[in-house]
Design a protein around this motif. Structure first.
Motif, short mmCIF file in Angstrom:
data_model
loop_
_atom_site.label_atom_id
_atom_site.label_comp_id
_atom_site.label_asym_id
_atom_site.label_seq_id
_atom_site.Cartn_x
_atom_site.Cartn_y
_atom_site.Cartn_z
N VAL A 32 -0.09 54.48 -11.44
CA VAL A 32 1.34 54.37 -11.68
C VAL A 32 1.60 53.44 -12.85
O VAL A 32 2.43 53.71 -13.72
CB VAL A 32 2.07 53.86 -10.41
CG1 VAL A 32 3.54 53.57 -10.71
CG2 VAL A 32 1.93 54.88 -9.29
N LYS A 45 6.59 59.99 -6.47
CA LYS A 45 6.18 61.23 -7.13
C LYS A 45 4.68 61.46 -7.02
O LYS A 45 4.21 62.57 -6.73
CB LYS A 45 6.61 61.16 -8.60
CG LYS A 45 6.34 62.41 -9.41
CD LYS A 45 6.85 62.22 -10.84
CE LYS A 45 6.49 63.42 -11.70
NZ LYS A 45 6.95 63.22 -13.10
N GLU A 46 3.89 60.39 -7.22
CA GLU A 46 2.44 60.52 -7.15
C GLU A 46 1.97 60.81 -5.73
O GLU A 46 1.06 61.62 -5.51
CB GLU A 46 1.76 59.25 -7.67
CG GLU A 46 0.24 59.35 -7.65
CD GLU A 46 -0.42 58.13 -8.27
OE1 GLU A 46 -0.86 57.26 -7.50
OE2 GLU A 46 -0.50 58.06 -9.50
N THR A 75 12.07 52.71 -11.89
CA THR A 75 11.01 53.61 -12.33
C THR A 75 9.73 53.48 -11.50
O THR A 75 9.09 54.48 -11.17
CB THR A 75 10.67 53.34 -13.81
OG1 THR A 75 11.87 53.39 -14.57
CG2 THR A 75 9.69 54.36 -14.34
N GLU A 76 9.38 52.26 -11.14
CA GLU A 76 8.11 52.04 -10.44
C GLU A 76 8.10 52.73 -9.07
O GLU A 76 7.14 53.41 -8.69
CB GLU A 76 7.87 50.54 -10.29
CG GLU A 76 6.44 50.19 -9.91
CD GLU A 76 6.18 48.70 -9.95
OE1 GLU A 76 5.13 48.28 -9.43
OE2 GLU A 76 7.02 47.95 -10.50
N HIS A 102 9.98 55.20 -8.20
CA HIS A 102 10.06 56.64 -8.44
C HIS A 102 8.67 57.22 -8.71
O HIS A 102 8.30 58.27 -8.16
CB HIS A 102 10.98 56.91 -9.64
CG HIS A 102 11.00 58.34 -10.07
ND1 HIS A 102 11.56 59.34 -9.30
CD2 HIS A 102 10.52 58.95 -11.19
CE1 HIS A 102 11.42 60.50 -9.92
NE2 HIS A 102 10.79 60.29 -11.06
N ARG A 103 7.88 56.54 -9.53
CA ARG A 103 6.53 57.00 -9.84
C ARG A 103 5.64 56.99 -8.60
O ARG A 103 4.81 57.88 -8.40
CB ARG A 103 5.91 56.14 -10.94
CG ARG A 103 6.66 56.16 -12.25
CD ARG A 103 6.60 57.52 -12.90
NE ARG A 103 7.33 57.52 -14.16
CZ ARG A 103 7.62 58.61 -14.85
NH1 ARG A 103 7.26 59.80 -14.39
NH2 ARG A 103 8.29 58.54 -15.97
N THR A 128 0.71 46.73 -8.69
CA THR A 128 1.07 48.14 -8.73
C THR A 128 -0.18 49.00 -8.79
O THR A 128 -1.18 48.59 -9.40
CB THR A 128 1.95 48.44 -9.97
OG1 THR A 128 3.06 47.55 -9.96
CG2 THR A 128 2.46 49.86 -9.97
N GLU A 186 0.86 55.23 -16.14
CA GLU A 186 1.88 56.20 -16.52
C GLU A 186 3.12 55.51 -17.05
O GLU A 186 3.74 55.93 -18.03
CB GLU A 186 2.23 57.10 -15.33
CG GLU A 186 3.21 58.20 -15.68
CD GLU A 186 3.48 59.12 -14.50
OE1 GLU A 186 4.34 60.00 -14.64
OE2 GLU A 186 2.84 58.93 -13.45
N MET A 187 3.51 54.40 -16.40
CA MET A 187 4.68 53.65 -16.84
C MET A 187 4.46 53.08 -18.24
O MET A 187 5.36 53.07 -19.07
CB MET A 187 5.00 52.53 -15.84
CG MET A 187 5.50 53.02 -14.50
SD MET A 187 5.67 51.67 -13.32
CE MET A 187 6.90 50.66 -14.13
N ASN A 228 4.79 55.84 -20.81
CA ASN A 228 6.20 56.18 -21.02
C ASN A 228 6.90 55.12 -21.86
O ASN A 228 7.73 55.42 -22.72
CB ASN A 228 6.92 56.33 -19.67
CG ASN A 228 6.47 57.55 -18.92
OD1 ASN A 228 5.96 58.50 -19.53
ND2 ASN A 228 6.65 57.57 -17.63
#
Length: 333
Positions: A320, A301-302, A294-295, A297-298, A316, A323-324, A327
Motif C-alpha cells: 500500500v 481495495k487491496e 487515501t491510505e 482506501h488503498r 503501513t 502504491e501511494m 501515485n
C-alpha cells in the motif's frame, strides 16, 4: 398525480429533493415522468387506444400500469428485496404519488433517494429491453446492474471531489486525539466488501493498519457502514478511551453522529455502532474528503482484490505504501 396539486408544499419538497440529487438528468426525467404517470405503460397506451392488450410481459399476471411496473410485479418485488430495499414495498399506500413522497421522506437522506431513483430507471430500462430487443434479465441480474451503476456514479463523484480539493489551497488540521480512518471497497458482482482501517496517533503517525473482509453485503452504503463499525471495534480492542473516527462517506458519518434510531436498510449496523459508544469516554465521528483518506482506501481495495485480511502494528503495509508513493510521484511530475 393531479397537476392542480403542483404547487402544494409536499410536491415542492419532493421535486426539490429529486432535482438536487447527484445523478444524470435522464434518470431524474424518468422519475419525474413516473411521478406524473406519464410513462408509456401498456395500460396508458390502451387508454389512448394505441394497443389492445395491457398484460405485463414480464410476469403475465396483471395489468401493466405504472404501479405494477415499479411496485407490484413479482420481478420488481424480487429486485427491491435483493437490494435490501424491501421496505419500499408498502402495500398500505396504494396511490402512486403518495408512495413516492413517502419513500423520499422515509429515505431521510439523499443517498437512499439516489439509490431508489437509479433502481426505478434500470427497472424501466430492462423492461424496454425485453419488449423491444427480446433481452430478458433475471431480478438478480437487474439488482447487480443497479449496484454496479451506482458504484460507477459514486466513482465519478469522488473524482470530481478530488479535483475540486486539489484546486483549493491545502489546509492541514492538527489532530489532538488518536484517530482511526476507515474506508470500504465494494464488489457489486459478488456482494462482498473489504474494510480498510488506519490508526494514527496525535502527531499523525501511523501506528496500526487493518483490513477486514465481509460477505453478503448489499450495497456500497452497507460496505461503508461495516467499515465504520470495524473502526469503532478496533478502537475498543486497542484500549482507546478518547477517539476520533474519520471517513469519507458523508452519509455514514452523519448517521454515526446522530444518536436517533436509523430506519434505513443499514439501520442494524448503525445500531451496533451506537451500542459501542459507551465503551469510550469520548468518541467523535468526522467527515473528511477522499483525498485525505487515501491510505484506508488503498487498504480496502487491496484486501478485496487479494481476498486477504491484514493487520500490522507500527506502520503501513509495504504494498500500500508503495502504491501511494507511486501515485504521489505521478501527480507531482
Amino acid at each position: 398525480m393531479n397537476p392542480s396539486n403542483y404547487l402544494q408544499t409536499d410536491t415542492k419538497i419532493f421535486y426539490r429533493k429529486l432535482w438536487s440529487l447527484y445523478m444524470p438528468s435522464k434518470i431524474k426525467i424518468i422519475v419525474w415522468k413516473i411521478s406524473w404517470n406519464y410513462m408509456p405503460t401498456f395500460s396508458n397506451l390502451k387508454l389512448r387506444r394505441v394497443m389492445a392488450e395491457d398484460r405485463c410481459v414480464r410476469c403475465c399476471q396483471g395489468e401493466e400500469d405504472t404501479n405494477h411496473v415499479f411496485r407490484l410485479c413479482p420481478i420488481t418485488k424480487e429486485i427491491w428485496n435483493q437490494l435490501n430495499f424491501n421496505w419500499v414495498l408498502n402495500n398500505s399506500i396504494p396511490d402512486l404519488w403518495n408512495w413516492f413522497t413517502w419513500v423520499f421522506n422515509q429515505g431521510t437522506n439523499e443517498q437512499y433517494n439516489f439509490f431508489f431513483c437509479c433502481g426505478l430507471w434500470l427497472i424501466w430500462a430492462n423492461r424496454n429491453k425485453l419488449i423491444y430487443e427480446g433481452k430478458s434479465s433475471t431480478s438478480q441480474d437487474i439488482s447487480k446492474q443497479i449496484i454496479s451503476y451506482i458504484s460507477e456514479l459514486e466513482g465519478i463523484k469522488n473524482k470530481e471531489l478530488i479535483l475540486e480539493a486539489n484546486a483549493r489551497p491545502k489546509q492541514y488540521i492538527q489532530r489532538v486525539n488518536v484517530a482511526i480512518y476507515f474506508n470500504a471497497a465494494f464488489d457489486s458482482q459478488n456482494f462482498r466488501s473489504a474494510s480498510g482501517l488506519v490508526v494514527k496517533d496525535e502527531g499523525g503517525r501511523t501506528i496500526a493498519t487493518k483490513s477486514i473482509l465481509h460477505v453478503n453485503v448489499a450495497s456500497p452504503f452497507a460496505a461503508e457502514a461495516h467499515a465504520g463499525f470495524q473502526a469503532t471495534k478496533l478502537g475498543i480492542n486497542m484500549d482507546f478511551y478518547i477517539l476520533d473516527i474519520l471517513g469519507d462517506s458523508k452519509t455514514i458519518i452523519t448517521k454515526c453522529q446522530n444518536a436517533n434510531r436509523d430506519r434505513s436498510t443499514i439501520g442494524a449496523i448503525l445500531s451496533d455502532i451506537q451500542s459501542l459508544k459507551p465503551h469510550f469516554q469520548e468518541i467523535s465521528f468526522y467527515f473528511i474528503p477522499r483525498l485525505e483518506n487515501t491510505e484506508a482506501h488503498r487498504l480496502a481495495k487491496e484486501a478485496l482484490k487479494n481476498g486477504e485480511e491484514q493487520y500490522l502494528e507500527g506502520g503501513t503495509l509495504r504494498s500500500v505504501r508503495g502504491e501511494m508513493e507511486q501515485n504521489r510521484l505521478g501527480s507531482s511530475s
